[in-house]
Scaffold this active site. Structure first.
Site, PDB file in Angstrom:
ATOM      1  N   GLU A  39      -1.590  -3.191   6.692  1.00 54.90           N
ATOM      2  CA  GLU A  39      -0.402  -3.036   7.539  1.00 54.90           C
ATOM      3  C   GLU A  39       0.546  -4.224   7.376  1.00 54.90           C
ATOM      4  O   GLU A  39       1.768  -4.065   7.410  1.00 54.90           O
ATOM      5  CB  GLU A  39      -0.833  -2.905   9.009  1.00 54.90           C
ATOM      6  CG  GLU A  39       0.280  -2.696  10.013  1.00 54.90           C
ATOM      7  CD  GLU A  39       1.035  -1.381   9.832  1.00 54.90           C
ATOM      8  OE1 GLU A  39       0.455  -0.328  10.077  1.00 54.90           O
ATOM      9  OE2 GLU A  39       2.213  -1.421   9.425  1.00 54.90           O
TER      10      GLU A  39
ATOM     11  N   VAL B 204       3.738  -4.717   4.559  1.00 56.49           N
ATOM     12  CA  VAL B 204       5.095  -4.188   4.691  1.00 56.49           C
ATOM     13  C   VAL B 204       5.600  -4.375   6.115  1.00 56.49           C
ATOM     14  O   VAL B 204       4.956  -3.933   7.061  1.00 56.49           O
ATOM     15  CB  VAL B 204       5.165  -2.677   4.373  1.00 56.49           C
ATOM     16  CG1 VAL B 204       6.615  -2.227   4.222  1.00 56.49           C
ATOM     17  CG2 VAL B 204       4.384  -2.341   3.137  1.00 56.49           C
TER      18      VAL B 204
ATOM     19  N   ILE C 198       5.852  -5.164  12.264  1.00 60.55           N
ATOM     20  CA  ILE C 198       6.255  -3.799  12.618  1.00 60.55           C
ATOM     21  C   ILE C 198       5.213  -2.794  12.146  1.00 60.55           C
ATOM     22  O   ILE C 198       4.879  -2.770  10.963  1.00 60.55           O
ATOM     23  CB  ILE C 198       7.604  -3.426  11.955  1.00 60.55           C
ATOM     24  CG1 ILE C 198       8.614  -4.552  12.106  1.00 60.55           C
ATOM     25  CG2 ILE C 198       8.142  -2.121  12.536  1.00 60.55           C
ATOM     26  CD1 ILE C 198       9.852  -4.354  11.234  1.00 60.55           C
TER      27      ILE C 198
ATOM     28  N   ASP D  41      10.849  -8.039  -4.184  1.00 60.21           N
ATOM     29  CA  ASP D  41       9.980  -7.984  -3.004  1.00 60.21           C
ATOM     30  C   ASP D  41      10.249  -6.697  -2.206  1.00 60.21           C
ATOM     31  O   ASP D  41       9.314  -5.993  -1.814  1.00 60.21           O
ATOM     32  CB  ASP D  41      10.226  -9.223  -2.134  1.00 60.21           C
ATOM     33  CG  ASP D  41       9.428  -9.193  -0.846  1.00 60.21           C
ATOM     34  OD1 ASP D  41       8.266  -9.637  -0.871  1.00 60.21           O
ATOM     35  OD2 ASP D  41       9.961  -8.710   0.171  1.00 60.21           O
TER      36      ASP D  41
ATOM     37  N   LYS E 298       7.724  -3.328  -1.499  1.00 59.29           N
ATOM     38  CA  LYS E 298       7.458  -2.719  -0.193  1.00 59.29           C
ATOM     39  C   LYS E 298       7.878  -1.248  -0.195  1.00 59.29           C
ATOM     40  O   LYS E 298       7.197  -0.399   0.385  1.00 59.29           O
ATOM     41  CB  LYS E 298       8.195  -3.483   0.903  1.00 59.29           C
ATOM     42  CG  LYS E 298       7.640  -4.895   1.107  1.00 59.29           C
ATOM     43  CD  LYS E 298       8.554  -5.688   2.030  1.00 59.29           C
ATOM     44  CE  LYS E 298       8.053  -7.109   2.235  1.00 59.29           C
ATOM     45  NZ  LYS E 298       9.105  -7.957   2.857  1.00 59.29           N
TER      46      LYS E 298
END
Lengths: 430, 430
Positions: free
Chosen positions: A128, A131, A135, A200, A204
């Site tokens: 989790e 990414v 959040i 980057d 993601k």
């Protein structure tokens, strides 16, 4: 009963994990019956100050002290990068240890292999934190939204570039100056290329798209453009026209054909994404049943990332108790979907051109736009640097293929010095 | 293999569930090996047109056709209200059927009993659809954010009142007119009290707070105020002062003491919650590690709610396959936290007063504010209706207890006809 954790790496995120596990151990023991304890930490230098006081945790420079310790059930990897993280994770999985990782580089590129090895060994890999920092994105896409065909993912998922663009906007400074500020504050690395060149965000997007679109996409599937060429001038024109510039990651599934892109984009100031500033991230998800959803929060940083890592550890502890092994990220669906560069995607486009300031030049530019049926919504022309004119044009909707063709045509025009910057314009949210 | 579902009720949401289960059955079968099939549907009238064509689904008016059918493993309840939904759900659980429900009234009031019976019978109750429609809220709070002490929940969680307030703002109309519009469009019920008096939002706040603060709160713990007394005049003054009025649900945990409230609030136009309009919902969550998070999406409607219900059905199917039973909503924590009316919560306050328009009246009001050390940030005074003056005052921060005391004192003032409206003002987001 204690549940022993081995930690690989103890930088910013690792140290956050140590302190958060300690802070929550009692509560987790109350909830699950198992108290999480960080037993051993792999570091390069056991004498370095890491901002957390170590208590019973053992520091070691030998990975086998974590990977070969049968008492350790969960390995948390916060080293980052491909190697040696990949070798360590595969070794941990083969030794039947569950793995929690914040490593987006590794999951984006080697996710399928790692998940296959995990499945073969009947252990879980959770990521989790890879990414969107704090959040919850992987969880909702994997669990709550499975009744949907997800058609769109769109968001700001790189905090470094968002900080740089926010500073450029707020302080009217150029990219280099904003980058230097970000580096000074620790928001950008000494070599910032992975962030500022969009890689980057692309990694993601690969992870989110693989889960959301239930397929396996690859880094090479993403059309990537960074923010190095965005100038204070572009930011100022955008502001004048009612926009802010954001590095937007966009994934679309149209009838099983995917389009994946990371690119600087003009966002209308009235759009919610325009207000996502500094190190915050935000992701829009559109599902055929759910409609539009938005998730917003801190995309990086010690405690926000640790929040996601320790959330995964707690999920693992609960699942362990129930003999539950988490399935692969695309829910076991083995479908592959073609990635296409959709020619028919239509956007308004922002063009900033540098031309000789002499009669007829603007007419030839206007003619080129006319021939391409690219009608102009806004035109600004300013004299700059002696005999040069800066021309900014925002078109009505044109296809992305046409925008690319026009760039080539413009470059061939006499008296046009440069096509300085071209960006799509995001429509106002419904 | 088919997994049989029994559906209780087939109104707006129920019909959405039928069509979404049908639409996704093949995909779910690919993912899990089990194909969900709605076998039997309990309705009051088997001849009514429900907007979905029924195929093999059997319609019945006898609840036992669902509850006593051993082939049915999952019961989905979309009747709403307390009875007969509660009796049916308890019966289903006792017969070892898993339950998915969108019933916030029932979960808010009888959640603990229902979850206890589910645990006794080793079956699951899932209710993501009960709060926030399509927005994943229960899942993230129960799973992803467990490493946090959640300190704040704040949001717009009732679509009907948000639609009414949005229309009042956009069209400069009064409450009654906006309510009539909402009723005409099907956004408000014939008896709208549950929505407009704040009870619906309070029920959702009870569910969210029980999970987020890991305790059991009760409906009577929530200080509830609806929007019936908000007038077009208040909306206009708010606009003039840079605010919009929203019905805000707020839960706070300060060192284990909870404060829970639903109340109309002035939101600065620059605050992200100011832009949550119409039938959308948004919830802010603050965790000690994660920082601020925001979740946004459609809070109601046929397919958004069905999205959450069918998401829960798919989770159940996966868990069934793995012999996993979902734990109680507060993660098994049996802590109770006192709910207090915090006297020291400080806000700016909006006062709208109606006074006799004669010398000395404003001075006596100003004196009362001065004596209470409630310094005024803004004062507007307008002559209305002959000899009356409307006075609007926005204070600097004062405690909620002081605001209440001042309302009582103001009402006792000579020549002051009415304290028409008092609302707290939400600070600008950081």
């Amino acid at each position: 009963m204690d549940l022993y954790i081995g930690l690989l790496g103890c930088g910013t995120v690792g140290a956050g994990v140590v302190s958060l596990v300690r802070r929550r151990a009692g509560k987790v023991a109350d909830m699950t019956g198992s108290r999480p304890v960080v037993k051993t930490i792999l570091v390069r230098d056991t004498t370095k100050d890491r901002g957390v006081p170590f208590e019973h945790e053992r520091l070691t420079t030998n990975p086998d002290d974590v990977l070969h310790d049968d008492a350790i059930q969960v390995v948390v990897e916060t080293i980052g990068g491909i190697e040696p993280a990949k070798t360590y994770i595969l070794e941990a999985l083969k030794r039947k240890k569950h793995v929690v990782t914040a490593n987006k580089d590794l999951i984006a590129v080697h996710g399928p292999e790692i998940l296959r090895v995990a499945a073969e060994n009947r252990v879980s890999v959770l990521f989790e934190a890879a990414v969107g920092g704090a959040i919850p994105l992987v969880g909702p896409l994997k669990e709550n939204l499975t009744a949907n065909e997800v058609t769109d993912l769109k968001g700001i998922i790189n905090g470094t570039t968002n900080f740089i663009l926010s500073e450029m906007t707020a302080r009217h400074i150029d990219f280099e100056e904003a980058l230097a500020m970000a580096q000074e504050l620790g928001y950008a690395e000494a070599d910032p290329s992975s962030d500022v060149d969009g890689l980057d965000a692309a990694r993601k997007l690969v992870i989110l798209s693989s889960i959301g679109f239930q397929t396996q996409v690859h880094l090479s599937d993403v059309r990537v453009e960074g923010i190095r060429h965005i100038t204070a001038t572009d930011v100022r024109y955008a502001d004048e026209l009612g926009y802010v510039i954001k590095l937007l990651a966009v994934g679309r599934d149209r009838g099983g054909e995917l389009t994946l892109a990371v690119r600087p984009t003009l966002i209308p100031k009235v759009h919610p994404l325009a207000h996502v500033s500094d190190a915050y991230n935000a992701l829009y998800v559109r599902g055929d049943a759910a409609g539009d959803l938005m998730f917003f929060g801190r995309g990086a940083g010690r405690m926000p990332t640790a929040s996601a890592v320790v959330g995964d550890i707690i999920s693992l502890i609960r699942n362990l108790k129930l003999g539950y092994v988490v399935s692969s990220p695309n829910g076991g669906a083995a479908t592959t979907k073609p990635v296409v560069d959709r020619e028919d995607e239509r956007y308004k486009y922002y063009f900033r051109l540098l031309a000789q300031d002499q009669p007829g030049v603007f007419a030839s530019i206007a003619q080129l736009f006319g021939e391409n049926h690219a009608s102009m919504e806004t035109v600004l022309q300013k004299r700059v640097r002696g005999s040069c004119a800066e021309i900014v044009i925002v078109t009505h909707d044109i296809s992305s293929s046409k925008a690319r063709r026009m760039i080539a045509d413009l470059k061939a025009l006499e008296h046009l010095h440069a096509v300085e910057c071209v960006m799509p314009v995001e429509p106002v949210a419904e």
